[in-house]
Write an enzyme that holds these catalytic residues in place. Structure first.
Site, PDB file in Angstrom:
ATOM      1  N   LYS A  62     -12.398   2.427  -5.000  1.00 34.17           N
ATOM      2  CA  LYS A  62     -12.137   0.983  -4.930  1.00 34.17           C
ATOM      3  C   LYS A  62     -11.788   0.519  -3.520  1.00 34.17           C
ATOM      4  O   LYS A  62     -12.067  -0.630  -3.167  1.00 34.17           O
ATOM      5  CB  LYS A  62     -11.054   0.565  -5.923  1.00 34.17           C
ATOM      6  CG  LYS A  62      -9.648   1.049  -5.641  1.00 34.17           C
ATOM      7  CD  LYS A  62      -8.728   0.634  -6.777  1.00 34.17           C
ATOM      8  CE  LYS A  62      -7.301   1.147  -6.559  1.00 34.17           C
ATOM      9  NZ  LYS A  62      -6.604   0.419  -5.488  1.00 34.17           N
TER      10      LYS A  62
ATOM     11  N   ARG B 118       0.235  -4.368 -10.386  1.00 34.06           N
ATOM     12  CA  ARG B 118       0.204  -3.036 -10.964  1.00 34.06           C
ATOM     13  C   ARG B 118       0.721  -3.014 -12.409  1.00 34.06           C
ATOM     14  O   ARG B 118       0.513  -2.037 -13.125  1.00 34.06           O
ATOM     15  CB  ARG B 118       1.054  -2.060 -10.141  1.00 34.06           C
ATOM     16  CG  ARG B 118       0.446  -1.672  -8.812  1.00 34.06           C
ATOM     17  CD  ARG B 118       1.303  -0.639  -8.127  1.00 34.06           C
ATOM     18  NE  ARG B 118       0.768  -0.248  -6.835  1.00 34.06           N
ATOM     19  CZ  ARG B 118      -0.147   0.681  -6.651  1.00 34.06           C
ATOM     20  NH1 ARG B 118      -0.653   1.299  -7.691  1.00 34.06           N
ATOM     21  NH2 ARG B 118      -0.568   0.981  -5.441  1.00 34.06           N
TER      22      ARG B 118
ATOM     23  N   ARG C 219     -11.217  15.961  -2.175  1.00 31.37           N
ATOM     24  CA  ARG C 219     -10.654  15.272  -1.015  1.00 31.37           C
ATOM     25  C   ARG C 219      -9.431  16.004  -0.477  1.00 31.37           C
ATOM     26  O   ARG C 219      -9.254  16.133   0.736  1.00 31.37           O
ATOM     27  CB  ARG C 219     -10.285  13.834  -1.387  1.00 31.37           C
ATOM     28  CG  ARG C 219      -9.845  12.992  -0.192  1.00 31.37           C
ATOM     29  CD  ARG C 219      -9.623  11.548  -0.598  1.00 31.37           C
ATOM     30  NE  ARG C 219      -8.422  11.385  -1.422  1.00 31.37           N
ATOM     31  CZ  ARG C 219      -8.020  10.222  -1.921  1.00 31.37           C
ATOM     32  NH1 ARG C 219      -8.760   9.136  -1.715  1.00 31.37           N
ATOM     33  NH2 ARG C 219      -6.920  10.132  -2.638  1.00 31.37           N
TER      34      ARG C 219
ATOM     35  N   ARG D 142      -4.687  18.565   2.227  1.00 31.10           N
ATOM     36  CA  ARG D 142      -3.469  17.943   1.704  1.00 31.10           C
ATOM     37  C   ARG D 142      -2.864  18.841   0.632  1.00 31.10           C
ATOM     38  O   ARG D 142      -3.214  18.788  -0.538  1.00 31.10           O
ATOM     39  CB  ARG D 142      -3.796  16.557   1.154  1.00 31.10           C
ATOM     40  CG  ARG D 142      -4.251  15.601   2.230  1.00 31.10           C
ATOM     41  CD  ARG D 142      -4.775  14.294   1.690  1.00 31.10           C
ATOM     42  NE  ARG D 142      -3.801  13.595   0.862  1.00 31.10           N
ATOM     43  CZ  ARG D 142      -3.951  12.323   0.476  1.00 31.10           C
ATOM     44  NH1 ARG D 142      -5.024  11.637   0.865  1.00 31.10           N
ATOM     45  NH2 ARG D 142      -3.050  11.747  -0.279  1.00 31.10           N
TER      46      ARG D 142
ATOM     47  N   ARG E 181      -0.367  11.020 -11.096  1.00 38.15           N
ATOM     48  CA  ARG E 181      -0.710   9.694 -10.591  1.00 38.15           C
ATOM     49  C   ARG E 181      -1.734   9.012 -11.498  1.00 38.15           C
ATOM     50  O   ARG E 181      -1.678   7.799 -11.706  1.00 38.15           O
ATOM     51  CB  ARG E 181      -1.236   9.803  -9.158  1.00 38.15           C
ATOM     52  CG  ARG E 181      -0.150  10.154  -8.148  1.00 38.15           C
ATOM     53  CD  ARG E 181      -0.584   9.822  -6.744  1.00 38.15           C
ATOM     54  NE  ARG E 181      -1.670  10.669  -6.273  1.00 38.15           N
ATOM     55  CZ  ARG E 181      -1.507  11.857  -5.704  1.00 38.15           C
ATOM     56  NH1 ARG E 181      -0.285  12.349  -5.534  1.00 38.15           N
ATOM     57  NH2 ARG E 181      -2.542  12.550  -5.284  1.00 38.15           N
TER      58      ARG E 181
END
Length: 207
Positions: A23, A98, A137, A143, A154
């Site tokens: 997005k 949110r 990713r 990461r 999440r």
């Protein structure tokens, strides 16, 4: 249906999707084509934290305690951003609202301005696809904090908090559910086709 010329009348849009849905990338493409700013709460928070502004210090103190930024503060920040001149003819919201409380804050502000959202763009991506993209990713960017458990948590928050938002906007008939799997260009084309069906399209000179 009368087609609105987006270059002149703008568009007031919200883009929604789980992490890994793309997005952010699609939001920039849409905003640039319509000549409107992307309003991202995450970007606003990060910029203020980096610059050490009073807002940044306030947000840092909240986050350092492990707390979420209160809805009232987040909404006040967004109201201030939407009141700036470059958002007068439209905007694309990313990351806000949110939850349903923030939806109420936004709707109240827009109503006071005599405005309303034109469309909510939902990038529909299966959970398995989001997990796969985020895991890749995390590996590519090194990461170590993006563990499968953290990513899953999440996504759980997104599914728990965003579903009620989509229900609210769905009753108003402004949600466009877009298949978020495919090439970037294919997904962009799907988004613009959905917006054009609502009478929103980019002027020829801007496309």
């Amino acid at each position: 249906m009368t087609i609105r010329n987006a270059q002149h009348e703008g568009a007031r849009l919200l883009i929604v999707g789980p992490q890994g849905s793309g997005k952010g990338t699609q939001g920039v493409r849409i905003a640039e084509s319509f000549g409107i700013p992307v309003v991202s709460t995450g970007d606003i928070f990060r910029a203020n934290i980096k610059e050490g502004t009073p807002l940044g210090q306030q947000v840092t103190a909240i986050l350092d305690k492990g707390d979420l930024v209160p809805d009232e503060l987040t909404s006040a920040i967004v109201r201030d951003r939407l009141s700036q001149s470059d958002a007068a003819q439209g905007f694309l919201l990313d990351g806000y609202p949110r939850n349903t409380a923030q939806v109420e804050h936004l709707e109240s502000f827009l109503k006071d301005q005599g405005e309303a959202l034109d469309a909510v763009i939902l990038l529909d991506v299966p959970r398995e696809e989001s997990l796969s993209r985020l895991t890749l990713r995390a590996t590519e960017q090194g990461r170590s904090d993006d563990t499968p458990e953290a990513i899953g948590h999440r996504l759980d928050i997104y599914e728990r908090e965003t579903a009620p938002i989509l229900e609210v906007y769905g009753t108003r008939g402004i949600v466009d559910r877009i298949d978020g799997v495919g090439s970037l260009d294919d997904i962009t084309a799907r988004i613009f086709a959905a917006l054009e069906a609502r009478g929103l399209r980019v002027a020829a000179s801007a496309s």
